[in-house]
Each structure stands twice: as C-alpha cells, then as structure tokens.
Design a protein around this motif. Structure first.
Motif, PDB file in Angstrom:
ATOM      1  N   ASP A 187       0.964  -1.375  -0.082  1.00 60.72           N
ATOM      2  CA  ASP A 187       0.031   0.199   0.014  1.00 60.72           C
ATOM      3  C   ASP A 187       0.455   1.274   0.339  1.00 60.72           C
ATOM      4  O   ASP A 187       0.588   1.962  -0.691  1.00 60.72           O
ATOM      5  N   ASN A 188       2.088   0.936   0.785  1.00 64.95           N
ATOM      6  CA  ASN A 188       2.971   2.401   1.113  1.00 64.95           C
ATOM      7  C   ASN A 188       3.144   2.245  -0.586  1.00 64.95           C
ATOM      8  O   ASN A 188       2.979   3.555  -0.973  1.00 64.95           O
ATOM      9  N   MET A 189       3.690   1.123  -0.992  1.00 62.03           N
ATOM     10  CA  MET A 189       4.539   1.411  -2.377  1.00 62.03           C
ATOM     11  C   MET A 189       3.493   2.131  -3.524  1.00 62.03           C
ATOM     12  O   MET A 189       4.133   3.021  -4.641  1.00 62.03           O
ATOM     13  N   PHE A 190       2.632   1.396  -3.570  1.00 62.09           N
ATOM     14  CA  PHE A 190       1.001   2.258  -3.971  1.00 62.09           C
ATOM     15  C   PHE A 190       0.766   3.727  -4.262  1.00 62.09           C
ATOM     16  O   PHE A 190       0.768   4.072  -4.850  1.00 62.09           O
ATOM     17  N   GLN A 191       0.527   3.721  -2.666  1.00 66.60           N
ATOM     18  CA  GLN A 191       0.584   5.366  -2.225  1.00 66.60           C
ATOM     19  C   GLN A 191       1.615   6.313  -3.302  1.00 66.60           C
ATOM     20  O   GLN A 191       1.028   7.360  -3.545  1.00 66.60           O
ATOM     21  N   GLU A 192       2.711   6.005  -3.143  1.00 65.95           N
ATOM     22  CA  GLU A 192       3.818   6.831  -4.093  1.00 65.95           C
ATOM     23  C   GLU A 192       4.227   6.871  -5.367  1.00 65.95           C
ATOM     24  O   GLU A 192       4.221   7.916  -5.855  1.00 65.95           O
ATOM     25  N   LEU A 193       3.721   5.732  -6.156  1.00 70.23           N
ATOM     26  CA  LEU A 193       3.605   6.034  -6.995  1.00 70.23           C
ATOM     27  C   LEU A 193       2.674   6.281  -8.238  1.00 70.23           C
ATOM     28  O   LEU A 193       3.220   7.294  -8.893  1.00 70.23           O
TER      29      LEU A 193
ATOM     30  N   LEU B   4      -9.734   4.216  -7.953  1.00 74.80           N
ATOM     31  CA  LEU B   4      -8.321   4.881  -8.222  1.00 74.80           C
ATOM     32  C   LEU B   4      -7.771   4.680  -6.190  1.00 74.80           C
ATOM     33  O   LEU B   4      -8.586   4.752  -6.197  1.00 74.80           O
ATOM     34  N   SER B   5      -6.228   4.983  -7.342  1.00 75.45           N
ATOM     35  CA  SER B   5      -5.310   4.897  -5.828  1.00 75.45           C
ATOM     36  C   SER B   5      -5.836   3.818  -4.684  1.00 75.45           C
ATOM     37  O   SER B   5      -5.016   4.246  -3.743  1.00 75.45           O
ATOM     38  N   THR B   6      -5.766   2.865  -5.420  1.00 73.22           N
ATOM     39  CA  THR B   6      -6.066   1.289  -3.863  1.00 73.22           C
ATOM     40  C   THR B   6      -5.604   0.328  -4.872  1.00 73.22           C
ATOM     41  O   THR B   6      -5.720   0.009  -6.434  1.00 73.22           O
ATOM     42  N   PHE B   7      -4.531  -0.483  -4.151  1.00 70.52           N
ATOM     43  CA  PHE B   7      -3.976  -1.932  -4.985  1.00 70.52           C
ATOM     44  C   PHE B   7      -5.312  -2.961  -4.789  1.00 70.52           C
ATOM     45  O   PHE B   7      -4.919  -2.778  -3.388  1.00 70.52           O
ATOM     46  N   TYR B   8      -5.157  -4.253  -5.431  1.00 70.70           N
ATOM     47  CA  TYR B   8      -6.325  -4.569  -5.292  1.00 70.70           C
ATOM     48  C   TYR B   8      -6.044  -6.454  -5.893  1.00 70.70           C
ATOM     49  O   TYR B   8      -5.679  -6.272  -6.857  1.00 70.70           O
ATOM     50  N   MET B   9      -5.569  -7.234  -4.758  1.00 69.39           N
ATOM     51  CA  MET B   9      -5.113  -8.821  -5.619  1.00 69.39           C
ATOM     52  C   MET B   9      -5.403  -9.383  -4.482  1.00 69.39           C
ATOM     53  O   MET B   9      -4.834 -10.090  -3.781  1.00 69.39           O
ATOM     54  N   PRO B  10      -6.232 -10.062  -5.378  1.00 73.15           N
ATOM     55  CA  PRO B  10      -7.357 -11.627  -4.319  1.00 73.15           C
ATOM     56  C   PRO B  10      -6.533 -12.694  -4.784  1.00 73.15           C
ATOM     57  O   PRO B  10      -5.573 -12.769  -6.243  1.00 73.15           O
ATOM     58  N   SER B  11      -6.907 -14.066  -4.018  1.00 74.58           N
ATOM     59  CA  SER B  11      -5.868 -14.793  -4.354  1.00 74.58           C
ATOM     60  C   SER B  11      -7.009 -15.802  -4.410  1.00 74.58           C
ATOM     61  O   SER B  11      -8.280 -15.764  -3.682  1.00 74.58           O
ATOM     62  N   PHE B  12      -7.121 -16.979  -5.375  1.00 77.27           N
ATOM     63  CA  PHE B  12      -7.908 -17.705  -5.580  1.00 77.27           C
ATOM     64  C   PHE B  12      -7.970 -19.294  -5.282  1.00 77.27           C
ATOM     65  O   PHE B  12      -7.066 -19.261  -5.605  1.00 77.27           O
TER      66      PHE B  12
ATOM     67  N   THR C 205     -15.859   2.719  -4.038  1.00 76.01           N
ATOM     68  CA  THR C 205     -16.352   3.713  -4.016  1.00 76.01           C
ATOM     69  C   THR C 205     -15.325   4.943  -3.783  1.00 76.01           C
ATOM     70  O   THR C 205     -15.197   4.785  -2.659  1.00 76.01           O
ATOM     71  N   TYR C 206     -15.173   5.949  -5.028  1.00 75.16           N
ATOM     72  CA  TYR C 206     -14.030   6.979  -4.717  1.00 75.16           C
ATOM     73  C   TYR C 206     -14.575   8.075  -5.158  1.00 75.16           C
ATOM     74  O   TYR C 206     -14.670   8.317  -6.387  1.00 75.16           O
ATOM     75  N   LEU C 207     -14.035   8.992  -4.295  1.00 79.49           N
ATOM     76  CA  LEU C 207     -14.509  11.054  -4.888  1.00 79.49           C
ATOM     77  C   LEU C 207     -13.236  11.030  -4.963  1.00 79.49           C
ATOM     78  O   LEU C 207     -12.416  11.329  -3.744  1.00 79.49           O
TER      79      LEU C 207
END
Length: 682
Positions: A46-52, A615-623, A676-678
């Motif tokens: 999350d830190n890396m995603f926010q920075e990039l 926007l501005s969020t990283f999401y990677m689920p596993s299955f 949702t993201y505003l």
C-alpha cells in the motif's frame, strides 16, 4: 460457465485481429503484482502503491527536473538517474518525453515504464516565495467508501448472555470501510496531508467512540530551504544504506531488482497511506554541507502489541484492526521511541555512509521462547550501526553495507552490477545475516521476512537477445543456518524466475513467465505421530497477451497455472483463465471489466489475479477451490476537477457452501464487494 468461457475466448480472437494502438502496456502495477505474489505484507504494498500513484499524478517536468529529484525516483537506479540528468543537461529544452529513448542505459521497457511520470513543460526555473507556492499549490480531497454486500458472522445478532461469554464473536462497529484524505502539494517542494480511516467492523462516531475514525495521520514535507534540504514533520518513512539497520521505505521484488538491486539512502518521504504500521511519527531533517548530507530523525509512536500476563510485549500487531474487544484492548498499548542519524559523503563516483539507530520500548520485548526464535531480541531497547558504500567504475557498480547490533552480531550484504549497454544488465548480490543479528527496523534484499538467519547468493540478468524480445531472469540460492517457524532444522532452497516478452509491435506483446521456488517445511505423515522436515516446491507459469487499440480500448488475456509438490505427497494443481478489458479513450469516462475462471486443489496451489481497482487503491485477491470471478470498475469525470470512481466485484465458488471462517464467515457460496472513491482537486 460454457457461455462465460466462450465469450472470453471470443474477446481473445477479436483482440488478435484489431488495429494498432499507441499506448504502452508495460505498467508499474504489474511489478507490484509480482511483489504481492512474493508475499510482501499489505502495508508495504500500500505504501508503494500510494507513492507511485502520487508520482504519476504529479509528473516531473523534464525541462526542470533536477538530479536530486531523479535520484529520489524509485523506479530507476543511480546510473540511470545520472544518465538522464546528463542527457537533459546537454539537450534541454526537450520537446517530447519520447526523447528519453536516446538516454544511454535505458532500454525500451524501462522507458515505457517511466514515461507516465514525466512531461515536457517550460524551461525556466521558478524562483517563488513560500507565499507564492502556497497560492499556486494544488489541493485535493479524496473520500473512499467500501462495503461487502454479504453479511458476515461478526455482524450478526447475539444475546447479552452469549456476548458476555464470548465477547469477541461480534464486531463493535459498522460493516463498511471509509477513509478521508486531504492533500496540498506544490510540486515536490511542499507536501501536506491529513488522513482519517476506519476499517470494516470498527466503530464510527458511535456514542462510546467519539473520535470518529479509528486511525488519523498527518504529514508535512518541505524541501530546498538552503542548507536544509528536507524537513519532515508528522508521519514519514526513511531508508539508510542497503536497509540493514533501517528501511521502512520503498522495496523492490526480486524480479524488479535484476537491474536495480542497489539501494540508496533516501531522505524522509511522506506517509500518506492508510496503513497503520511501517512508518515513523515525529520529525526528520536533512542538511547539506558541501558533499556531505546529514539526516537525523526522531519518532515517538504508539504501537499495538500482544502482551503477556506480566505486561511484556510478546509480539506486535500490525494489521490495524480494532473491531472486537480483544483487538481494542491491544490498540496503542505500547510505545516506541526511535532516533538515528546518517552521514552520507558523496563525490563523483564514490559514496560512503555511516548510520546509527537507537530504539526503545516502554515495555520489555520478550517473545514467548520457541526453539526457532531463541536468538530473537529480548530487551526493551536496541542499538544498530552500519557503514555503507557505493562506487561506480565505468559500467561497473559496486555497493554494500555492513552493520552491527548491540550484541555484537554483524550482518553484511554486497552487490555488483554491470551494464555494458541498455540491452544488457548483469547483477549479483551476496548476503550474510547471522542468527543472532537483530535490527527491528531493517528491511533488506532477502528471502525471509527478517534480516536474520539467512545466507544467500543472487544472480540476475536483463537482456534483449533480439530486437523484439526482452528477457528478465534470476536465480537466488539461500540457506537458513538455524531453525525457522514450521521448520525444525536448518534448511535451504532456491528461487528461479524467468520472464520473456515478445513485442509484436508497440501496442501488442506476449509474455511468458515461469517461476519455481523450492524450500523445506515440517510435515507429518498420515496416521503417524512423528514429524519430519521435507522439501517442497511451487512452480507457476503465466501466459499473457496484451493489446491496445487506437480508440482507447485495451485487452489483457492471461492463463495462470500452479503446481505444488511436497516430497512423498501428491501434487496439488491449480489454473486460472482470465480476461481484462479496459477503456481509456475518453477524458470523461474510463473503465475496466475483469472475468476469470479458476480451479485449484488447495490453498498451496492458489492463483493470484490483479484487477484494476478504483483510483489510488491496489487490489489483488487470491483464489483456490473452484469458481468464477468478475469485476467491473469505472471512473467518471463529473467536471475537470471532480471525479467519481466505483467498482463492484463478485466471486462465486462451486465447491463450498460457506466462505471464510470465524467472524468473517459468510453463509453462502458467493461474495460481492462494492468500492467507491470521490476525488476533488482545486
């Protein structure tokens, strides 16, 4: 199901025959995807995603960017930063970001990767007062709301008698996630931000919880104030040397690091993520005197911890959840103070740094003694010091760090990188982390999660054997001289990675990725009480086709397969076929649709699926198991400064009647999530 698979393949055939496009497919998000698969924790990603994301939303002007700004940019190494700066000094003004293709040491893939972070603007350097910067700066407000539409066990109704006996069966808050952020930035000169966040299950403005959000944070970063190069107040992150004593900043995956394994001391950076761990809270400053930079910092921060009956810390709680009475009791029940200094000398091709860090807890840190953690720190304080270096000799780069802990244990890592051209880069790294070395804020290149109990040798290469083909590969051989958790004897293993990319043209490419990781783990034979340590390996292969159209549509088709095998046991298999369709052809509307079918025998052969999130969020689920996953997301720009993003995702399983366990249990075979993201910029 046949209907779904038919349409997936229909899209593939359609993509293969479409017209050409202009946008690149090499996305930095795919590197975070690999890092997530390697097991990096959510806070780090999350830190890396926010920075990039912040850097992408605030691109650097090639006609004004400084060498120092380029060296802070995490996606390039020192040599690449130096070559970009030298090229710009000789060729300014530049008229297109694509002129970066003429920079020595930058291959095609690297250029495609970094293009979104630059633009071409005016050449004159601005000499603005602080008041003018405040007037010209950009304000931004971000509000996020997420909710799982299926009811989970922790939100059920329980009688008072049940709760009195089992108080942790029920979450004390509402079943949604929400956060609010405010940021003010003027380029990289001034950065100010406020953060408020509540996780699902945490109380939100309830009678007995009047503070509103569960977590608050703020930061202020000011740069280039004469000899004071950087001043940080509030929440920030730091990195010294190669990370043997301190690094809560940016990290790279092994595959990402084949031509970027050398780290560098970084000045304080903002912590604008909602992650509640992995940062400092206090103040830091960087002073420059001729060729010497002096970084000093102090942090005083409350921590969540698990305590023994004697009030000693047995472990730290870093997930940030405060939903049940048990979790609430652990909130901010301990305190840590950290202070340190780094003196960094740099002249031409030589850099030498000396660092020291001291931290103290207000309680004794005393993990429950187990055989594997016998050499862990057991004290209320610790002290570390180190010397790091780097030296460039033409195309060769040598770097390393040697560190010592309070108990006298010494850890070291050394690396060499050779880049004869932009088409070839070779790297090697050796590390020696003894079993008695303890550095609580260290994070360095390693296989394990601690800079301790590990020796290893890594060799990697990035090269282009043909004009349209690029290859990234590495082999990492490691040894753990002492026991590890769930491994009752010294053990070892290897990690091999291969990624080949064939670019049919600028808008279409095909990827083949293969990985194998072999390690050892405790195993119990069926119908036997004895336990032994057996080797196991996990192999994964990925076939992916990317295609983009001039109209703004892009397509990504992926086939993932996994094979897990523990010696003397049956093989466990899994595969996933997925299709992503994206649209970027309008200034007002953009969106993505993802659909996939997965089938996996067990959790050990699980599959990961990266899908574009809001926007501005990283999401990677596993299955794992058997089922389908689909997700649809979009962003609508209501005005040039106001945008709304939304996503809905649904996973349906064919082999179970419940999902999750404990308080997260869902009665049913499907789960649906809404995001949702505003965002408002002014």
């Amino acid at each position: 199901m046949k209907f779904t698979l038919f349409h997936i393949f229909l899209v593939v055939v359609f993509c293969a025959n479409c017209s050409q496009a202009k946008s690149q497919s090499n996305d930095w998000r795919s590197h975070l995807e690999q890092l997530a698969e390697e097991g990096a924790d959510d806070a780090t990603i999350d830190n890396m995603f926010q920075e990039l994301t912040m850097l992408e939303n605030n691109p650097m002007n090639l006609n004004r960017v400084s060498r120092e700004q380029l060296e802070r940019f995490p996606l390039i190494n020192d040599e690449q930063a130096s070559h970009i700066a030298g090229f710009l000094d000789k060729n300014r003004p530049v008229y297109s970001v694509f002129e970066l293709r003429n920079v020595p040491s930058l291959d095609f893939n690297t250029v495609e990767l970094i293009l979104p972070f630059f633009f071409v603007g005016e050449t004159e350097k601005e000499q603005l007062s602080v008041q003018e910067m405040l007037k010209r700066g950009r304000h931004e407000v971000q509000s996020r709301f997420d909710k799982t539409l299926n009811k989970r066990a922790g939100y059920g109704e329980f009688s008072d008698s049940i709760l009195q006996r089992y108080p942790n069966r029920k979450y004390r808050g509402e079943d949604f996630y929400t956060s609010l952020k405010y940021a003010f930035t003027y380029r990289d000169k001034i950065q100010f931000g406020l953060v408020g966040e509540k996780d699902p299950g945490e109380p939100f403005f309830q009678k007995n919880y009047p503070k509103g959000y569960d977590h608050y944070g703020f930061h202020l970063i000011v740069r280039d104030l004469g000899k004071l190069k950087t001043l940080a107040v509030g929440d920030y992150r730091l990195s010294f040397g190669q990370g043997l004593i301190l690094n809560n900043d940016f990290i790279l995956s092994k595959s990402w690091s084949t031509n970027n394994i050398v780290r560098r001391t970084q000045g304080p950076k903002q912590h604008f993520s909602t992650a509640e761990s992995g940062f400092f809270r206090g103040a830091a400053a960087v002073f420059q005197i001729d060729n010497v930079n002096i970084t000093t910092f102090y942090s005083n921060k409350k921590l969540d911890a698990n305590l023994s009956g004697d009030g000693e810390i047995t472990s730290f709680k870093t997930d940030g959840y405060h939903r049940t009475l048990s979790e609430m009791e652990k909130k901010n029940n301990s305190r840590e103070q950290v202070t340190g200094v780094n003196i960094n000398y740099r002249k031409e091709q030589l850099q030498i740094g000396v660092s020291g860090i001291y931290h103290a807890y207000n309680r004794m840190y005393n993990p429950v003694v187990r055989e594997y953690n016998y050499y862990y720190l057991r004290d209320s304080s610790n002290l570390n010091a180190s010397i790091d270096y780097s030296y460039r000799l033409n195309r060769l780069l040598f770097a390393g760090e040697t560190a010592i802990a309070k108990n006298g244990a010494t850890a070291t890592t050394h690396m060499v990188q050779y880049s004869p051209s932009g088409l070839l880069s070779l790297s090697a790294l050796y590390r020696y982390f003894p079993i008695s070395y303890n550095a609580m804020h260290a994070q360095a290149f390693s296989e394990g999660s601690r800079v301790q109990n590990e020796n290893g040798l890594y060799v990697g290469a990035t090269f282009s054997p043909l004009r349209k083909i690029s290859v990234t590969t590495y082999l990492d051989i490691f040894r753990f001289p002492w026991l590890k958790e769930q491994v009752d004897k010294p053990s070892g293993g290897l990690d091999f990675y291969f990624l080949g990319t064939y670019s049919m043209d600028r808008n279409s490419n095909f990827e083949l990725r293969y990985t194998i990781k072999q390690k050892e783990q405790n195993a119990g034979y069926p119908d036997e009480n004895s336990r032994t340590v057996l080797p196991y390996n996990t192999q994964k292969i990925r076939l992916r086709y990317n295609h983009t159209l001039n109209s703004g549509w892009d397509f990504r088709t992926t086939l993932d397969a996994a094979l897990y095998h523990r010696k003397h046991f049956r093989k466990e298999k899994g595969y996933m076929l997925s299709q992503n369709i994206g649209y970027r052809g309008s200034n007002k509307i953009r969106g993505d649709f993802f659909a996939g079918y997965f089938r996996s025998d067990t959790y050990a052969s699980r599959l990961y699926s990266y899908e574009r999130n809001i926007l501005s969020t990283f999401y990677m689920p596993s299955f794992y198991g058997k089922g389908v996953r689909w997700a649809a997301s979009g962003r609508y720009n209501i005005t040039p400064k106001l945008s709304l993003s939304a996503k809905i995702g649904r996973t349906r399983y064919f082999d179970r009647d419940t999902i999750g366990s404990g308080t997260e249990l869902i009665n049913g075979n499907s789960r649906t999530d809404l995001f949702t993201y505003l965002r408002w910029q002014f």
